[in-house]
Design a protein around this motif. Structure first.
Motif, PDB file in Angstrom:
ATOM      1  N   PHE A   1     -62.484 -28.111   3.202  1.00 21.54           N
ATOM      2  CA  PHE A   1     -61.447 -27.836   2.189  1.00 21.54           C
ATOM      3  C   PHE A   1     -61.839 -26.683   1.261  1.00 21.54           C
ATOM      4  CE2 PHE A   1     -59.537 -28.858  -2.063  1.00 21.54           C
ATOM      5  CZ  PHE A   1     -58.213 -28.647  -1.714  1.00 21.54           C
TER       6      PHE A   1
ATOM      7  N   LEU B   1     -69.352 -27.148  -8.532  1.00 22.77           N
ATOM      8  CA  LEU B   1     -69.535 -28.258  -9.460  1.00 22.77           C
ATOM      9  C   LEU B   1     -69.266 -29.575  -8.734  1.00 22.77           C
ATOM     10  CD1 LEU B   1     -70.128 -28.992 -12.356  1.00 22.77           C
ATOM     11  CD2 LEU B   1     -67.753 -28.574 -12.917  1.00 22.77           C
TER      12      LEU B   1
ATOM     13  N   PRO C   1     -54.288 -33.181  -2.101  1.00 23.34           N
ATOM     14  CA  PRO C   1     -55.676 -33.516  -2.451  1.00 23.34           C
ATOM     15  C   PRO C   1     -55.805 -34.286  -3.760  1.00 23.34           C
ATOM     16  CG  PRO C   1     -55.469 -31.197  -1.884  1.00 23.34           C
ATOM     17  CD  PRO C   1     -54.090 -31.734  -1.974  1.00 23.34           C
TER      18      PRO C   1
ATOM     19  N   PHE D   1     -63.013 -42.464   4.707  1.00 22.97           N
ATOM     20  CA  PHE D   1     -62.845 -43.766   4.064  1.00 22.97           C
ATOM     21  C   PHE D   1     -63.533 -44.895   4.821  1.00 22.97           C
ATOM     22  CE2 PHE D   1     -59.282 -41.134   2.647  1.00 22.97           C
ATOM     23  CZ  PHE D   1     -59.542 -41.151   1.293  1.00 22.97           C
TER      24      PHE D   1
ATOM     25  N   LEU E   1     -63.660 -24.603 -16.020  1.00 23.62           N
ATOM     26  CA  LEU E   1     -62.699 -25.705 -16.103  1.00 23.62           C
ATOM     27  C   LEU E   1     -62.337 -25.963 -17.557  1.00 23.62           C
ATOM     28  CD1 LEU E   1     -63.986 -28.249 -13.451  1.00 23.62           C
ATOM     29  CD2 LEU E   1     -61.840 -27.021 -13.425  1.00 23.62           C
TER      30      LEU E   1
ATOM     31  N   PHE F   1     -68.821 -33.425  -9.382  1.00 19.39           N
ATOM     32  CA  PHE F   1     -68.605 -34.347 -10.494  1.00 19.39           C
ATOM     33  C   PHE F   1     -69.296 -35.682 -10.261  1.00 19.39           C
ATOM     34  CE2 PHE F   1     -65.402 -31.323 -11.426  1.00 19.39           C
ATOM     35  CZ  PHE F   1     -65.225 -31.416 -12.783  1.00 19.39           C
TER      36      PHE F   1
ATOM     37  N   TYR G   1     -64.881 -40.159  -4.908  1.00 20.15           N
ATOM     38  CA  TYR G   1     -63.491 -40.491  -5.213  1.00 20.15           C
ATOM     39  C   TYR G   1     -62.549 -39.298  -5.053  1.00 20.15           C
ATOM     40  CZ  TYR G   1     -65.441 -44.785  -7.058  1.00 20.15           C
ATOM     41  OH  TYR G   1     -66.092 -45.974  -7.186  1.00 20.15           O
ATOM     42  N   GLN G   2     -63.089 -38.138  -4.704  1.00 17.84           N
ATOM     43  CA  GLN G   2     -62.212 -36.983  -4.520  1.00 17.84           C
ATOM     44  C   GLN G   2     -61.938 -36.714  -3.043  1.00 17.84           C
ATOM     45  OE1 GLN G   2     -64.920 -34.309  -6.335  1.00 17.84           O
ATOM     46  NE2 GLN G   2     -65.483 -33.312  -4.437  1.00 17.84           N
ATOM     47  N   LEU G   3     -62.514 -37.525  -2.143  1.00 18.49           N
ATOM     48  CA  LEU G   3     -62.293 -37.318  -0.714  1.00 18.49           C
ATOM     49  C   LEU G   3     -60.843 -37.641  -0.386  1.00 18.49           C
ATOM     50  CD1 LEU G   3     -65.509 -39.043   0.668  1.00 18.49           C
ATOM     51  CD2 LEU G   3     -65.117 -36.616   0.295  1.00 18.49           C
ATOM     52  N   PHE G   4     -60.244 -36.858   0.501  1.00 16.78           N
ATOM     53  CA  PHE G   4     -58.829 -37.131   0.789  1.00 16.78           C
ATOM     54  C   PHE G   4     -58.409 -36.830   2.216  1.00 16.78           C
ATOM     55  CE2 PHE G   4     -56.992 -32.893   1.067  1.00 16.78           C
ATOM     56  CZ  PHE G   4     -58.026 -32.136   0.598  1.00 16.78           C
TER      57      PHE G   4
ATOM     58  N   ILE H   1     -53.733 -38.317  -2.814  1.00 15.60           N
ATOM     59  CA  ILE H   1     -54.414 -39.281  -1.939  1.00 15.60           C
ATOM     60  C   ILE H   1     -55.577 -39.969  -2.652  1.00 15.60           C
ATOM     61  CG2 ILE H   1     -55.772 -39.527   0.190  1.00 15.60           C
ATOM     62  CD1 ILE H   1     -53.763 -37.665   1.504  1.00 15.60           C
ATOM     63  N   PRO H   2     -56.497 -39.214  -3.275  1.00 17.39           N
ATOM     64  CA  PRO H   2     -57.561 -39.928  -3.995  1.00 17.39           C
ATOM     65  C   PRO H   2     -57.015 -40.826  -5.106  1.00 17.39           C
ATOM     66  CG  PRO H   2     -58.111 -37.615  -3.783  1.00 17.39           C
ATOM     67  CD  PRO H   2     -56.697 -37.765  -3.319  1.00 17.39           C
TER      68      PRO H   2
ATOM     69  N   ARG I   1     -57.898 -49.496  -5.096  1.00 22.47           N
ATOM     70  CA  ARG I   1     -59.205 -50.082  -5.352  1.00 22.47           C
ATOM     71  C   ARG I   1     -59.189 -50.839  -6.676  1.00 22.47           C
ATOM     72  NH1 ARG I   1     -62.523 -45.782  -6.376  1.00 22.47           N
ATOM     73  NH2 ARG I   1     -62.023 -46.318  -8.379  1.00 22.47           N
TER      74      ARG I   1
ATOM     75  N   VAL J   1     -55.781 -44.010  -3.450  1.00 16.59           N
ATOM     76  CA  VAL J   1     -56.926 -44.800  -3.001  1.00 16.59           C
ATOM     77  C   VAL J   1     -57.549 -45.508  -4.195  1.00 16.59           C
ATOM     78  CG1 VAL J   1     -59.248 -44.653  -2.028  1.00 16.59           C
ATOM     79  CG2 VAL J   1     -57.392 -43.352  -0.998  1.00 16.59           C
TER      80      VAL J   1
ATOM     81  N   ALA K   1     -61.922 -31.916 -10.256  1.00 21.20           N
ATOM     82  CA  ALA K   1     -62.816 -31.894  -9.096  1.00 21.20           C
ATOM     83  C   ALA K   1     -62.249 -31.012  -7.990  1.00 21.20           C
ATOM     84  CB  ALA K   1     -63.043 -33.314  -8.585  1.00 21.20           C
ATOM     85  N   GLN K   2     -60.937 -31.127  -7.732  1.00 19.86           N
ATOM     86  CA  GLN K   2     -60.354 -30.321  -6.657  1.00 19.86           C
ATOM     87  C   GLN K   2     -60.249 -28.852  -7.061  1.00 19.86           C
ATOM     88  OE1 GLN K   2     -60.857 -32.049  -4.371  1.00 19.86           O
ATOM     89  NE2 GLN K   2     -59.452 -33.714  -3.911  1.00 19.86           N
TER      90      GLN K   2
END
Lengths: 269, 286
Positions: free
Chosen positions: B108, B88, A203, B143, B57, B90, B95-98, A206-207, A214, A210, A181-182
């Motif tokens: 970003f 893309l 990046p 968050f 990817l 997903f 869940y990719q936020l940071f 951290i996810p 969870r 988290v 994803a990143q």
């Protein structure tokens, strides 16, 4: 890629060694280590080697796997070998240069130690090759359980180990997903200086943290919903039972040990 | 040549191991610029594998992928640049936020593209508006937000890169009906406003029927159909045989047709169905 990481080195099988009670297997491993360290001469070590080879043959673990387990400790063997070679004194001097000298005793100690370390690693990896991590934690829990009398949290520690092992593949998969994803957002993980690369991990880490938290919360909730309240009064699905074969294995091991002590007394070379 | 093109694209997982699995089998596709494509197919039909090829990817086992006329993997150094052309999103992108703030998280992608601060700022604000995030949300931590808001932030993070093609993998998964409509609405709006190519993987036929201009049906590692919704839903029976559902309204009209009422095959929207029924009633009266 990241999916190739294997944790633990369990090699599934149905051999006699695989089927031994894991508690007995741990005990046997400890006895084997004692055996190696009490052997004072090459004959004693030879007896240890015979024991190891028999165990490996019964377990049907490929010889390649045994060699693979030695690979990571080669530097240690070389390092101790060099120290022993130059700093052990006694016997006749075979070679000397400046302040360094190699003695016959040094040479003997080097070989002896190297062989002992190799046998040690081979024997202990046989334990992890033939016992699945979950069974191993089960056995550790049972072995440590007498310590509960002094408030040692044996069950909790075993449960923590089990959960950790259970979630390793999950987290590996998660890491893979987050990395994709990143990367799709242009994160550059492959190039740059060490500092830049360390920064590029933020990046992903951290996810990952988290989501680990969870998951931990969800798991705790699910466990409580099923009335989990620690180890008191819990019964188990897989009962560990030591049978005839297990005691035979112990007996054989004890005989080998006795053999080593006798050799030590008779031929201390 | 369209914006996305594949030539004999084949992907095999675990080649040379007992777990060998052909995920994509000789796929030839040509997707025109400005199209809004819905990708449907049941689990394991190769949808996710296909879309991950579009921005490099995954590397094809054999065959070629072209983005905007340029072959992927032809030059390794160009890969990152081409990747910026294909955004893309997903599954469960929240869940990719940071980052510490929503603003930083959306920026970003654009920052990785090496844009200057003014341009990054413009893009962040524009996409935030597009996905319906109020300016004060930009200063919050991602968050603290609700599930639907997080999802919109994550989508904005990819939209802000202004890719020529935006691909979303199940953007409405796990959302309530309100959140789902909202996400679909904003994707549609984005498509209308920018005129870029958009691809949407979905399990919901209703979602797809309402939104897209072309449908790509995947099954058993192959492309079964690639056509307009009218043509695809006209083959309602074929789709149902494959284990895919068709929109509820199509099912109703298939039954009506079986009962002997003369309706066309390709009814998939409630508005069109309404018109047909009204016309039929008029005819009966007259």
């Amino acid at each position: 890629m990241i999916k190739d990481i294997t944790i633990g080195q369990y090699f599934p099988g149905k051999s006699l060694v695989h089927r031994l009670d894991p508690r007995i297997k741990i005990l046997l491993t400890v006895l084997y280590i004692v055996m190696l360290f009490s052997a004072s001469g090459f004959l004693g070590l030879g007896l240890g080697m015979i024991y190891l080879i028999i165990a490996f043959l019964i377990s049907k673990i490929p010889i390649k796997m045994m060699l693979k387990s030695i690979k990571p400790i080669i530097p240690i063997i070389i390092f101790t070998g060099i120290l022993n070679l130059f700093f052990v004194e006694g016997g006749t001097v075979l070679f000397s240069w400046w302040k360094l000298q190699i003695t016959s005793e040094g040479l003997r100690t080097m070989v002896f130690m190297a062989v002992r370390i190799i046998f040690l690693i081979c024997g202990t990896s046989l334990l992890t090759y033939t016992t699945s991590p979950i069974t191993l934690t089960d056995a550790i829990e049972r072995i440590l359980s007498p310590l509960k009398a002094i408030k040692f949290p044996a069950h909790e520690i075993a449960m923590m180990m089990t959960i950790a092992l259970r979630f390793i593949p999950t987290l590996v998969e998660e890491t893979d997903k987050i990395m994709s994803a990143q990367k799709a957002r242009g994160a550059d993980l492959e190039t740059g200086s060490v500092l830049q690369r360390a920064k590029a991990l933020i990046p992903i880490l951290i996810p990952l943290f988290v989501s680990a938290f969870r998951r931990a919360e969800d798991l705790a909730l699910a466990m409580e919903c099923r009335c989990y309240h620690g180890g008191d009064g819990r019964t188990r699905m897989r009962q560990l039972k030591a049978g005839v074969i297990d005691w035979v294995a112990v007996a054989v091991t004890v005989i080998f040990m006795a053999g080593i002590f006798v050799l030590n007394g008779l031929l201390p070379i | 040549m369209g914006i996305l093109k594949t030539e004999n694209l084949t992907h095999i997982y675990g080649e040379g191991t007992p777990f060998r699995k052909v995920a994509l089998d000789n796929i030839n596709l040509d997707i025109a610029e400005g199209e809004m494509v819905g990708i449907i197919g049941h689990t394991g039909s190769g949808k996710s594998t296909l879309i991950q090829h579009f921005n490099g990817l995954l590397k094809p086992t054999s065959g070629k992928v072209f983005v905007d006329g340029e072959e992927l993997f032809a030059d390794k150094h160009r890969l990152r640049d081409i990747r910026f052309k294909v955004g893309l999103v997903f599954q469960y992108p929240e869940y990719q936020l940071f980052e510490e703030t929503v603003y930083k998280d959306i920026s970003f992608g654009p920052k990785n593209m090496g844009l200057d601060d003014d341009e990054v700022d413009r893009r962040v604000k524009e996409t935030a508006r597009l996905v319906g995030l109020k300016p004060d949300v930009l200063k919050k931590s991602p968050f603290e937000l609700s599930g639907g808001q997080k999802r919109r932030v994550a989508i904005a993070g990819v939209m802000a890169m202004e890719p020529k093609v935006l691909i979303l993998d199940e953007p409405t998964a796990g959302l309530d009906p309100h959140g789902r409509d909202r996400i679909l609405g904003l994707i549609k709006e984005y498509h209308q406003e920018k005129g870029n190519t958009v691809m949407l993987v979905s399990h919901s036929m209703e979602d797809v029927a309402k939104t897209v201009s072309k449908i790509l049906v995947m099954g058993e590692s192959n492309v079964i159909m690639y056509d307009t919704p009218e043509h695809v839903f006209a083959k309602a029976k074929e789709l149902t045989d494959m284990g895919l559902t068709v929109p509820q309204i199509t099912r109703v009209f298939v039954r009506l047709k079986e009962m002997g009422i003369d309706f066309p095959d390709e009814v998939y929207s409630v508005d069109y169905a309404k018109k047909l029924v009204l016309r039929l009633l008029e005819q009966k009266k007259g």
